[in-house]
Design a protein around this motif. Structure first.
Motif, PDB file in Angstrom:
ATOM      1  N   HIS A  36     -34.660-144.780 -57.898  1.00 39.40           N
ATOM      2  CA  HIS A  36     -35.559-145.633 -57.135  1.00 39.40           C
ATOM      3  C   HIS A  36     -36.009-144.835 -55.911  1.00 39.40           C
ATOM      4  O   HIS A  36     -35.391-143.824 -55.562  1.00 39.40           O
ATOM      5  CB  HIS A  36     -34.832-146.889 -56.646  1.00 39.40           C
ATOM      6  N   ARG A  37     -37.028-145.328 -55.240  1.00 39.09           N
ATOM      7  CA  ARG A  37     -37.424-144.707 -53.987  1.00 39.09           C
ATOM      8  C   ARG A  37     -37.935-145.764 -53.025  1.00 39.09           C
ATOM      9  O   ARG A  37     -38.419-146.818 -53.432  1.00 39.09           O
ATOM     10  CB  ARG A  37     -38.487-143.629 -54.209  1.00 39.09           C
ATOM     11  N   GLN A  38     -37.796-145.431 -51.745  1.00 39.34           N
ATOM     12  CA  GLN A  38     -38.268-146.330 -50.699  1.00 39.34           C
ATOM     13  C   GLN A  38     -38.964-145.522 -49.625  1.00 39.34           C
ATOM     14  O   GLN A  38     -38.336-144.695 -48.959  1.00 39.34           O
ATOM     15  CB  GLN A  38     -37.110-147.131 -50.101  1.00 39.34           C
ATOM     16  N   LYS A  42     -42.100-149.737 -46.812  1.00 39.28           N
ATOM     17  CA  LYS A  42     -42.333-150.281 -48.147  1.00 39.28           C
ATOM     18  C   LYS A  42     -41.032-150.731 -48.786  1.00 39.28           C
ATOM     19  O   LYS A  42     -39.954-150.315 -48.379  1.00 39.28           O
ATOM     20  CB  LYS A  42     -43.030-149.241 -49.026  1.00 39.28           C
ATOM     21  N   GLU A  43     -41.150-151.547 -49.801  1.00 40.26           N
ATOM     22  CA  GLU A  43     -39.971-152.003 -50.531  1.00 40.26           C
ATOM     23  C   GLU A  43     -39.479-150.901 -51.472  1.00 40.26           C
ATOM     24  O   GLU A  43     -40.244-150.027 -51.894  1.00 40.26           O
ATOM     25  CB  GLU A  43     -40.302-153.257 -51.333  1.00 40.26           C
ATOM     26  N   ARG A  44     -38.204-150.967 -51.802  1.00 42.20           N
ATOM     27  CA  ARG A  44     -37.635-150.032 -52.772  1.00 42.20           C
ATOM     28  C   ARG A  44     -38.269-150.285 -54.132  1.00 42.20           C
ATOM     29  O   ARG A  44     -38.425-151.443 -54.547  1.00 42.20           O
ATOM     30  CB  ARG A  44     -36.122-150.207 -52.844  1.00 42.20           C
ATOM     31  N   ALA A  45     -38.630-149.205 -54.818  1.00 42.53           N
ATOM     32  CA  ALA A  45     -39.317-149.317 -56.098  1.00 42.53           C
ATOM     33  C   ALA A  45     -38.625-148.469 -57.145  1.00 42.53           C
ATOM     34  O   ALA A  45     -38.117-147.378 -56.850  1.00 42.53           O
ATOM     35  CB  ALA A  45     -40.763-148.875 -55.947  1.00 42.53           C
ATOM     36  N   ALA A  91     -40.328-140.176 -49.721  1.00 42.91           N
ATOM     37  CA  ALA A  91     -39.506-141.386 -49.687  1.00 42.91           C
ATOM     38  C   ALA A  91     -38.041-140.981 -49.673  1.00 42.91           C
ATOM     39  O   ALA A  91     -37.710-139.812 -49.884  1.00 42.91           O
ATOM     40  CB  ALA A  91     -39.784-142.256 -50.917  1.00 42.91           C
ATOM     41  N   TYR A  93     -34.878-141.309 -51.921  1.00 45.76           N
ATOM     42  CA  TYR A  93     -34.628-141.528 -53.333  1.00 45.76           C
ATOM     43  C   TYR A  93     -33.176-141.928 -53.541  1.00 45.76           C
ATOM     44  O   TYR A  93     -32.259-141.277 -53.024  1.00 45.76           O
ATOM     45  CB  TYR A  93     -34.957-140.277 -54.135  1.00 45.76           C
TER      46      TYR A  93
END
Length: 116
Positions: A36-38, A42-45, A91, A93
């Motif tokens: 995931h990344r943030q 922004k929200e974590r994606a 981001a 990770y």
């Protein structure tokens, strides 16, 4: 239980980085692994996922064709090879481990910065 990410750093646009996530304290080969990344503000994606045996992978549209997730169950490690990096890939990770749709464990994250 530990998930320890490494391999982050600074890369130029178009460059590459390889992230690693070393797992311990749980049966790694039984778990679905994700990256995931943030980004700031922004929200974590979700970036990518891989099944327990490594046979199936999934990617966010934004990284398809550029990132590759893989795993080595003998080393209890999951990787994220990131090529053709873009500034928008900047981001923190994170890797995660889970069963089914549930996420049971998180790593602490590693910073990736893409900048010229």
């Amino acid at each position: 239980v530990q998930l320890v990410e490494s391999g982050g750093g600074v890369a130029q646009p178009g460059g590459s980085l390889r992230l690693s996530c070393a797992a311990s304290g749980f049966p790694f080969s039984d778990y679905y692994m994700r990256w995931h990344r943030q980004a700031p503000g922004k929200e974590r994606a979700l970036v990518a996922g891989i099944t327990s045996a490594g046979g199936l992978t999934t990617y966010a549209d934004s990284v398809k064709g550029r990132f590759t997730i893989s795993r080595d169950n003998a080393k209890n490690t999951v990787y994220l090879q990131m090529n053709s990096l873009k500034p928008e890939d900047t981001a923190v990770y994170f890797c995660s481990a889970g069963r089914g749709s549930r996420i049971n464990h998180w790593g602490q994250g590693t910073q990736v910065t893409v900048s010229s």
